[in-house]
Design a protein around this motif. Structure first.
Motif, short mmCIF file in Angstrom:
data_model
loop_
_atom_site.label_atom_id
_atom_site.label_comp_id
_atom_site.label_asym_id
_atom_site.label_seq_id
_atom_site.Cartn_x
_atom_site.Cartn_y
_atom_site.Cartn_z
N LYS A 112 0.83 -1.21 0.00
CA LYS A 112 0.00 0.00 0.00
C LYS A 112 0.86 1.25 0.00
O LYS A 112 0.55 2.25 -0.67
CB LYS A 112 -0.89 0.00 1.26
N VAL A 113 1.97 1.25 0.71
CA VAL A 113 2.86 2.42 0.75
C VAL A 113 3.47 2.65 -0.64
O VAL A 113 3.60 3.80 -1.09
CB VAL A 113 3.96 2.21 1.81
N LYS A 114 3.84 1.59 -1.35
CA LYS A 114 4.38 1.74 -2.70
C LYS A 114 3.34 2.34 -3.65
O LYS A 114 3.64 3.23 -4.45
CB LYS A 114 4.85 0.37 -3.23
N GLU A 115 2.10 1.87 -3.56
CA GLU A 115 1.03 2.42 -4.39
C GLU A 115 0.82 3.90 -4.09
O GLU A 115 0.61 4.72 -4.99
CB GLU A 115 -0.27 1.65 -4.14
N ASP A 116 0.87 4.28 -2.80
CA ASP A 116 0.68 5.68 -2.42
C ASP A 116 1.80 6.56 -2.99
O ASP A 116 1.56 7.70 -3.39
CB ASP A 116 0.65 5.80 -0.89
N SER A 117 3.03 6.06 -3.05
CA SER A 117 4.16 6.83 -3.59
C SER A 117 3.96 7.12 -5.08
O SER A 117 4.18 8.25 -5.55
CB SER A 117 5.46 6.07 -3.35
N ALA A 118 3.50 6.09 -5.84
CA ALA A 118 3.25 6.30 -7.26
C ALA A 118 2.10 7.29 -7.48
O ALA A 118 2.17 8.17 -8.35
CB ALA A 118 2.91 4.95 -7.92
N GLU A 152 -0.94 12.99 2.19
CA GLU A 152 -1.39 12.60 3.53
C GLU A 152 -1.60 11.09 3.62
O GLU A 152 -1.24 10.45 4.62
CB GLU A 152 -2.69 13.33 3.87
N THR A 153 -2.18 10.52 2.52
CA THR A 153 -2.39 9.07 2.52
C THR A 153 -1.06 8.32 2.57
O THR A 153 -0.92 7.32 3.29
CB THR A 153 -3.16 8.66 1.26
N TYR A 154 -0.11 8.83 1.81
CA TYR A 154 1.21 8.20 1.81
C TYR A 154 1.83 8.24 3.19
O TYR A 154 2.34 7.22 3.70
CB TYR A 154 2.11 8.91 0.78
N LEU A 155 1.80 9.41 3.82
CA LEU A 155 2.40 9.54 5.16
C LEU A 155 1.65 8.69 6.19
O LEU A 155 2.26 8.07 7.06
CB LEU A 155 2.39 11.01 5.59
N LYS A 168 1.44 3.83 9.53
CA LYS A 168 0.81 2.57 9.94
C LYS A 168 1.78 1.40 9.77
O LYS A 168 1.84 0.49 10.61
CB LYS A 168 -0.44 2.33 9.11
N LEU A 169 2.51 1.41 8.66
CA LEU A 169 3.49 0.34 8.43
C LEU A 169 4.53 0.34 9.53
O LEU A 169 4.90 -0.73 10.05
CB LEU A 169 4.14 0.53 7.05
N GLN A 170 5.00 1.51 9.91
CA GLN A 170 5.98 1.58 10.99
C GLN A 170 5.39 1.08 12.32
O GLN A 170 6.06 0.38 13.08
CB GLN A 170 6.47 3.03 11.13
N ASP A 171 4.09 1.43 12.58
CA ASP A 171 3.45 0.95 13.81
C ASP A 171 3.32 -0.56 13.79
O ASP A 171 3.51 -1.23 14.84
CB ASP A 171 2.07 1.59 13.96
N LEU A 172 2.94 -1.14 12.62
CA LEU A 172 2.81 -2.60 12.53
C LEU A 172 4.16 -3.28 12.77
O LEU A 172 4.25 -4.32 13.45
CB LEU A 172 2.26 -2.99 11.16
#
Length: 938
Positions: free
Chosen positions: A159-165, A698-701, A706-710
């Motif tokens: 999801k983070v990769k998709e948000d970056s693109a 904002e979605t990317y951040l 969330k990834l860092q929290d997981l």
């Protein structure tokens, strides 16, 4: 149900009740319990003389709520019976039993305290267990979250990769939108320049139109005013014609109205004749209806009288039957009294005195009933006489009703003949009235037609007048709005000037006359004022001299001669008279001055009024002259404007050019609006692109956070596993502690139950010692029985009071003497006799022979809860079954006195067998209590 006069039954129902019990047939389950209990006590170990072994056996039985009281009562009764038996065998004293009871209560209190402490321990352990359970649940939740986070990390990374693109694409969209916005801004600026050029042309032409507009408006208004004047002339001509038409039609209407009035009189006379005929017919029909009503009423009265006579006859027969029944009752009570009196004579030497007294009481009661029956006979006879009188009156009414019906039928026949004659007259009058009404209607139609034509002409005249008023108002409004005046206005203004001048000329002489009168009266007032001043000076001189003479009289009172003093007194008297005359003269002068001043005021008022009138007239003259000049100017302006038609043409041409310029301006404004809309749209797209960029950022951040929290949560998996294992261990420890505390509480409750049994046991021993009687034949008879008879044994209640042998019951209701009544008898039987046997309860009042053994009342159940040996259990089934613990125990007994008979449990070897038998019998008696039912009340 029983009568309120039945004092015996009332006394029995209100007396204190004593509960009794009987045994019911045992079923298979109860027999099994009985056998098990017998085997238990038969195999029990006998107590030794030095040590006492207390064993507790809990037996759980489900019984219906109706059996709880019986089971409890039987258990307690067995304890008391056993205690009484052992007390007699061992010879315990009241002091030793009291000491043992005291020790048992101390043990009970100690057990109660231990139960309370154990209960608190259970509550504390429960709290600890619940806290440990919450901690374990929290640790489980943390561990589950950590494991779930470990599973969610791959998806979060994608999801983070998709948000970056998406963020890169949004940045490109913002650049494109900014370029489009710049192009739209340049187009908008060009459109605004073109709009400004068109606006300048419109403004210049608008100024030209505005300059030409006043003259054009003035000319247009003059033309409209002239047209309104022409409309007024046309209206006046139309009104003149309408007035002539109205006069002609009014004459036609007047003639038609005269004709209608004559026809109305003719129709009135015909209608009056018909009305009289109708009234006559109505009265005849009313007389016939009244006669018919009288016939119906007579028939109804006859029917009612006949029915009432039949009813009264039936009531008479019923009253006679009631009298016969009352007399039969008297005969029955007389026979019954004679029979009982014969019993009294026959049994005088053979029966007990109490039995004979009871017979006498019964005879006395029956005599009371005899008196009541005799009173009923007298009342019945009175009722017969009353009903007989009523029946005679009903027969008389029936005869009278028959006569009334005959007369009513004759009157009805006469009324019908009169009605037929009235109907014939009414038809002839109706025909004449109809013809007159038809002629009247034709006349009314002609009149209405003429009136309608007149109304139309009048409406037209009113409309023309209204139009004239409206046109005049419009003409005046136009003149007022545009400051115009016609020749008539000029003439009216000139007439107003002439009238004002005449008013001034009329008022001026009055003003001159008033001024002359005022000047003359002012001179008179001045002379009157001088006379007042003179009179005032004379009064002051006389008053001063009088004061001097009075002072001299006072000063020379002791030094002057009497002659001199007399002269002074005479002088003072003369001066006093002169002072009064001077005062009168001053008063007259002042009154004259006031009168003259009042006249002057009146003259001045007239002068002021005339002057005001002159001023008003001069002002009106000035206003009239100003109005005339203004009107003449307005008239000149009106005529000039009416002649200026070129101003209207120039204004219309300039207005046409202005409209063309305004169309060009509108086109330029529309182009500006479109350019502005394009620019706004481009700006909105740019803002949307920027917003999309911010959203993507904002979605990317957010997803990255969330990834860092997981990842951080997944890293704590081992830590959460350890915490969960520790929490589980603590929960197991807390649960074990709770189980141990609950087991301890159960043990303490069992000890408390044993202690309660000990207390009950020694209370029974103590009660047996206190209620022990010297006679064995009396056994357990209560002190209030008072029931004579032979062989009555067992518990008996004080309410019986039944004469005869065998404690049988008699009441005066049945009065059926006999012998040998056996078994259960209710209070209503009252059959004297001998030999009543069998157990009897307080409700049937039937004592029997050989009723042995103590019977105690069962405890009352409190709704769904029962108390057995002070242990409360709550029902757990829909049928309200309860768990009853029957505790059979071997109580600790005190050491007996050396001289007293030893109890079986004291441990003597010779008494071991007796101990086993006694305890077995106690167990059997306790078990039999489970079958105690048939609780009856006396």
């Amino acid at each position: 149900m029983f009568s309120k006069n039945n004092k015996k039954m009332i006394a029995e129902r209100s007396a204190e009740r004593t509960l009794k019990y009987g045994l019911v047939k045992l079923n298979v389950g109860l027999a099994s319990v009985l056998l098990a209990t017998g085997l238990t006590f038969a195999g029990g170990q006998a107590a030794s003389a030095d040590t006492v072994t207390t064993s507790t056996e809990a037996q759980t039985t489900e019984v219906a709520p109706g059996q709880n009281d019986a089971a409890t009562s039987t258990t307690e009764t067995t304890n008391k019976a056993d205690a009484a038996t052992q007390t007699e065998n061992q010879g315990l004293t009241k002091e030793s039993a009291t000491e043992s009871l005291k020790d048992a209560k101390a043990t009970q209190d100690k057990a109660q305290g231990e139960v309370t402490e154990a209960t608190k321990n259970v509550e504390d352990a429960t709290t600890v267990r619940n806290d440990a359970k919450d901690v374990e649940a929290s640790a489980q939740k943390d561990l589950d979250a950590s494991l779930q986070a470990k599973k969610d990390i791959p998806a979060a990374t994608d999801k983070v990769k998709e948000d970056s693109a998406a963020l890169d694409n949004a940045r490109d969209d913002v650049d494109k939108a900014q370029d489009n916005t710049e192009v739209a801004r340049e187009a908008e600026n060009t459109a605004v320049v073109n709009e400004n050029v068109a606006q300048e042309k419109v403004n210049a032409q608008q100024k030209t139109v505005d300059d030409l507009k006043p003259a054009a408006d003035q000319a247009t208004a003059a033309q409209n005013t002239a047209k309104a004047a022409d409309d007024i002339v046309s209206d006046q001509a139309a009104i003149q014609k309408d007035t002539e038409d109205e006069a002609n039609l009014q004459q036609v209407v007047k003639e038609a109205q005269t004709t209608v009035n004559n026809l109305v009189e003719t129709a009135r006379q015909a209608a009056e004749t018909e009305t009289q005929a109708v009234d006559a017919l109505k009265k005849a029909k009313e007389a016939e209806a009244s006669a018919q009503t009288n016939v119906d009423a007579a028939q109804t009265a006859l029917k009612d009288a006949t029915a009432q006579a039949e009813k009264d006859k039936a009531a008479l027969e019923e009253a006679q039957k009631a009298g016969d029944a009352a007399r039969a009752t008297v005969k029955g009570w007389e026979d019954k009294i004679a029979q009982w009196q014969q019993f009294l004579v026959d049994e005088k030497d053979t029966s007990s005195s109490e039995h004979l007294n009871n017979l006498k009481k019964g005879i006395a009661a029956m005599k009371v009933r005899l008196g009541q029956a005799q009173d009923a006979v007298a009342e019945a006879q009175k009722a017969i006489d009353s009903v007989l009188d009523v029946y005679g009156a009903s027969r008389a009414k029936q005869t009278k009703a028959e006569e009334t019906l005959t007369k009513a039928n004759a009157a009805l026949a006469v009324a019908k003949m009169l009605t037929a004659a009235a109907q014939t007259k009414e038809k002839a009058a109706a025909k004449s009235n109809a013809e007159a009404q038809a002629a009247l209607e034709a006349g009314k139609v002609a009149l209405e037609k003429s009136q309608a034509e007149l109304a139309n002409v009048q409406d037209k005249l009113a409309a023309d007048k209204d139009k004239l008023v409206a046109d005049q108002a419009k003409y005046n409004d136009l003149k007022s709005q545009n400051n115009f005046a016609d020749d008539e206005d000029v003439a009216e203004a000139q007439a107003a000037v002439d009238e004002a001048q005449a008013a001034v000329d009329k008022v001026q002489p009055n003003v001159d006359k008033a001024n002359h009168a005022v000047h003359a009266q002012e001179k008179v007032v001045k002379a009157a004022q001088a006379a007042v001043d003179e009179a005032q000076a004379n009064l002051d001189a006389v008053s001063e001299k009088l004061a001097q003479w009075k002072q001299a009289l006072v000063d020379e009172k002791d030094t002057a001669t009497s002659y001199h003093l007399d002269n002074l007194k005479k002088g003072i008297k003369a001066l006093t008279i002169r002072q009064g005359q001077a005062q009168d003269a001053l008063k007259a002068a002042q009154e004259n001055l006031a009168n003259e001043q009042a006249k002057l005021a009146k003259f001045q008022a007239v002068q002021a009024k005339n002057q005001a009138a002159l001023d008003s007239a001069n002002e009106a003259l000035t206003n009239a002259k100003n109005t005339l000049a203004d009107t003449e100017k307005k008239n000149a302006d009106f005529k000039d404007a009416l002649a200026n038609t070129q101003a209207i043409k120039d204004y219309e041409a300039a207005s046409t050019t202005l409209a063309e310029y305004q169309k060009e301006l509108a086109s330029a404004q529309e182009a500006v609006a479109k350019a502005e809309a394009a620019f706004n749209e481009a700006q909105q797209k740019e803002d949307a692109a920027k917003a999309a960029y911010e959203t993507a950022k904002e979605t990317y951040l957010t997803d990255k956070a969330k990834l860092q929290d997981l990842e951080a949560l997944a890293a704590k998996e081992d830590e959460y596993v350890v915490a969960f294992e520790q929490a589980s261990d603590k929960l197991n420890e807390a649960q074990a502690a709770l189980d141990e505390a609950q087991k301890a509480l159960q043990d303490k409750n069992a000890s408390l139950s044993v202690a309660n049994g000990e207390v009950k046991y020694w209370e029974g021993v103590l009660a047996a010692l206190e209620t022990k009687t010297p006679s064995k034949d009396a056994e357990t008879q209560t002190p209030d029985t008072d029931k004579p008879g032979e062989g009555a044994k067992g518990n008996e209640t004080p309410e019986t009071n039944k004469p005869g042998e065998g404690a049988e019951t008699q009441t005066p209701e049945t009065d059926k003497p006999g012998e040998g009544a056996k078994g259960n008898e209710t209070p209503e039987t009252d059959k004297p006799g001998e030999g009543a046997k069998g157990n009897e309860t307080s409700e049937t009042n039937k004592p029997g022979e050989g009723a042995k053994g103590n019977e105690t009342p069962a405890k009352t159940a409190n709704e769904d809860k029962v108390v057995v040996n002070d242990v409360k259990k709550v029902a757990t089934t829909p049928e309200k079954k309860v768990e009853v613990k029957t505790i059979a125990k071997k109580a600790e007994a005190p050491k007996a006195d050396a001289k007293a008979a030893t109890l079986p449990q004291m441990g003597e070897k010779d008494n071991n067998e007796a101990a086993v038998v006694g305890l077995g019998l106690a167990g059997v008696a306790g078990t039999l209590g489970l079958g105690v039912l048939n609780k009856k009340r006396s």
